[in-house]
Design a protein around this motif. Sequence first.
Motif, PDB file in Angstrom:
ATOM      1  N   LYS A 450       0.834  -1.202   0.000  1.00 53.65           N
ATOM      2  CA  LYS A 450       0.000   0.000   0.000  1.00 53.65           C
ATOM      3  C   LYS A 450       0.868   1.250   0.000  1.00 53.65           C
ATOM      4  O   LYS A 450       0.669   2.169  -0.805  1.00 53.65           O
ATOM      5  CB  LYS A 450      -0.923  -0.001   1.217  1.00 53.65           C
ATOM      6  CG  LYS A 450      -1.768   1.259   1.338  1.00 53.65           C
ATOM      7  CD  LYS A 450      -2.626   1.227   2.599  1.00 53.65           C
ATOM      8  CE  LYS A 450      -3.419   2.529   2.745  1.00 53.65           C
ATOM      9  NZ  LYS A 450      -4.244   2.540   3.978  1.00 53.65           N
ATOM     10  N   THR A 538      -5.978  -1.889  -6.824  1.00 50.33           N
ATOM     11  CA  THR A 538      -4.903  -2.854  -6.561  1.00 50.33           C
ATOM     12  C   THR A 538      -5.262  -4.263  -7.012  1.00 50.33           C
ATOM     13  O   THR A 538      -4.373  -5.112  -7.136  1.00 50.33           O
ATOM     14  CB  THR A 538      -4.543  -2.876  -5.066  1.00 50.33           C
ATOM     15  OG1 THR A 538      -5.719  -3.164  -4.296  1.00 50.33           O
ATOM     16  CG2 THR A 538      -3.959  -1.541  -4.634  1.00 50.33           C
ATOM     17  N   SER A 574       5.595  -2.476  -7.032  1.00 52.57           N
ATOM     18  CA  SER A 574       5.106  -1.122  -7.325  1.00 52.57           C
ATOM     19  C   SER A 574       5.956  -0.450  -8.399  1.00 52.57           C
ATOM     20  O   SER A 574       5.453   0.367  -9.177  1.00 52.57           O
ATOM     21  CB  SER A 574       5.097  -0.271  -6.053  1.00 52.57           C
ATOM     22  OG  SER A 574       6.413   0.087  -5.668  1.00 52.57           O
TER      23      SER A 574
END
Length: 657
Positions: A450, A538, A574
């Motif tokens: 996150k 996500t 990411s």
Amino acid sequence: MQKLITKIFTRKTLKYVIITISAFLLLATIGYFSLRNYILQTALQKVKGSVEARTHLVFNVAYARFTGISTVELSGISLVPQGKDTLFTTDTVRVSVKLLPALLGKVRLGYLQVANTQLYLRKDSLQTNFRGLMKPAKKQEKKESANEDFSQTAFNYVKTLLRYLPDEVQVTNALLHIKYNDSLQHITLSSLRWVNDDFKAIITPQQGFGAEWVAEGFFDKHDIKGEVTLHGPEGIDVYLAGLVKSGLGFKKLHLQIDKLDYKNKALVFEGKGNIDSLQLYNARLATDTVVFGKAGGNLAMRINRSYVIVDSTSVFSINDIQLSTFVQFPIGKEKQYALSLKMQSTPSQKFFNSLPAGMFNSFAGIQTKGNLSYRLDCSMDGSMPDSLKFESELKKEGFEIVKYGAENFARINGSFMHTVYEGGSPLRSFIVGPENPNFTPLDQLGPHFKNAILTNEDPSFFHHRGFIPQSFRDAIVAVYKAGFKFVRGGSTISMQLVKNVYLERKKTIARKAEEALIVWLIENNHISSKERMFEVYTNIIELAPGVYGIGEGSAFYFGKRPADLTMAEAIYLSNIVPRPKAFKYGFEKDGTLKNWLIEKTNLVVRRMVQREWIPATDTLGFNPQVQLKGPAKNFIIPSDTVLINPTDTIIEPVDLF
């Protein structure tokens, strides 16, 4: 005194005066008729020499002569580039000169007749036959033009052109050919008749583009006012085909010139226009034909030595949407740019009904109540691009969605079927929700991924309303510094989510405009919570060819659940979000990460510490290296491997749990 006058002007004296004048006129007439063709040929030779010297085009007139007292006839006129296709030909040109102005030393044309003309413009890999017309100016000419007042020069050219414009013009069979690479277009001006300010033209398009078009109206060359209407036969659209897979169609076009003058050192133009059933097709604009219904506006423009200015009294409209517009664009040494758009409070239903079909398909049939208004203010000093000021606001007043139309924007709040498209074709569909074993709820995402995805993609996601004004400013400045070439975007997670869930992936102007409006609608009307939007995002992001969502991604790369990812593994995932298909090229031969990925990982760690998302103590002894343990390791291509037309293999969904 009277006796003296009587003595001088006797009958005998008057007789000699009349004889002398008559003899002079006779000799002048004889000289005129004897020498006029010689003078004409001499003038044509000068024109020929000047044209060929300046353009490198061979200019030829097969036959030239006077017919009648003041009419010149030219035939067999041509312009031919050396070693290239003929640029221009015309069979016959007849032009008459008014005698009385000519005796006073002024050239004024009575009528002009032109028959059987062809203009052929060609640009392809073999040749460009009109390049001679665009010969660059010499250094001295450029220096002089830099000090010239463009607006005054332009107005002087217009006045000169109008001064020589004949009272009567007749053109028949004028054909224009345009060849651009493999595309060949042509259009014929079948006839043009202009008499006493009124004109009418018949235009024949190439086969397959409708019947004949009619252009008619008037133009007063003294007051510089006029209007023109272009239309096809009743009920048939005018359609123009482009050269780069573009098209334009409409039922009727009306243009009007109200004022053209030079005042206070500026060229002033005022006019208006409207177009019915406007249709546009361009691959960069939209994948479908865009239909505007009715469009038009009033334009008030000034051009001076430094700027082109569209006055704020200018209003442009698309159906019931009206935008007051101000534009300042520099053309001189000063570089002050400005743009302002304002839409006054408008009933929201009228706003959505006015959106062009084919450009905002998701909003078709939507029902709303309340009002909307819009304001855009943008200004910049071109010598200091970072001074850019950018403000944009779509404001609502009692706005509510009564019923969704073609798209239910609230469907992301529950489980839904998501289809991934590649190259305009569906690639894979899967459920976004608990029914999917790879679905990862937000509370099971784990803190590392996150924080990493927010750091890389949109740090302020949970605080903004879909847009980051500073990102827009930075993107505009970057484009300006790069010479108006696109170099970076300003997409937020909200914008990426909307693009992936509701819209096609093909990059067009229409998609970006529709994307922005959907983002505003969702974010400013609380259609979905930030938490749910992030959860959906996500679970649908691409992490490898055929691998979508963090659940599949963590299993594919590391054989574990998202909550079990280490900080280095989460940051690695990411980092590859912008280019997931290139993951296979990110490793050295010994299986370690390439230096650029290591540097990027360390940068993300530093930024997470700066934002206090992780304590600095968590970075002690941090190792940015990762070891692939999932199926991804079988697709890695070491850096020293020679690649021949590498392709992205579609990977089947991974189910490890």
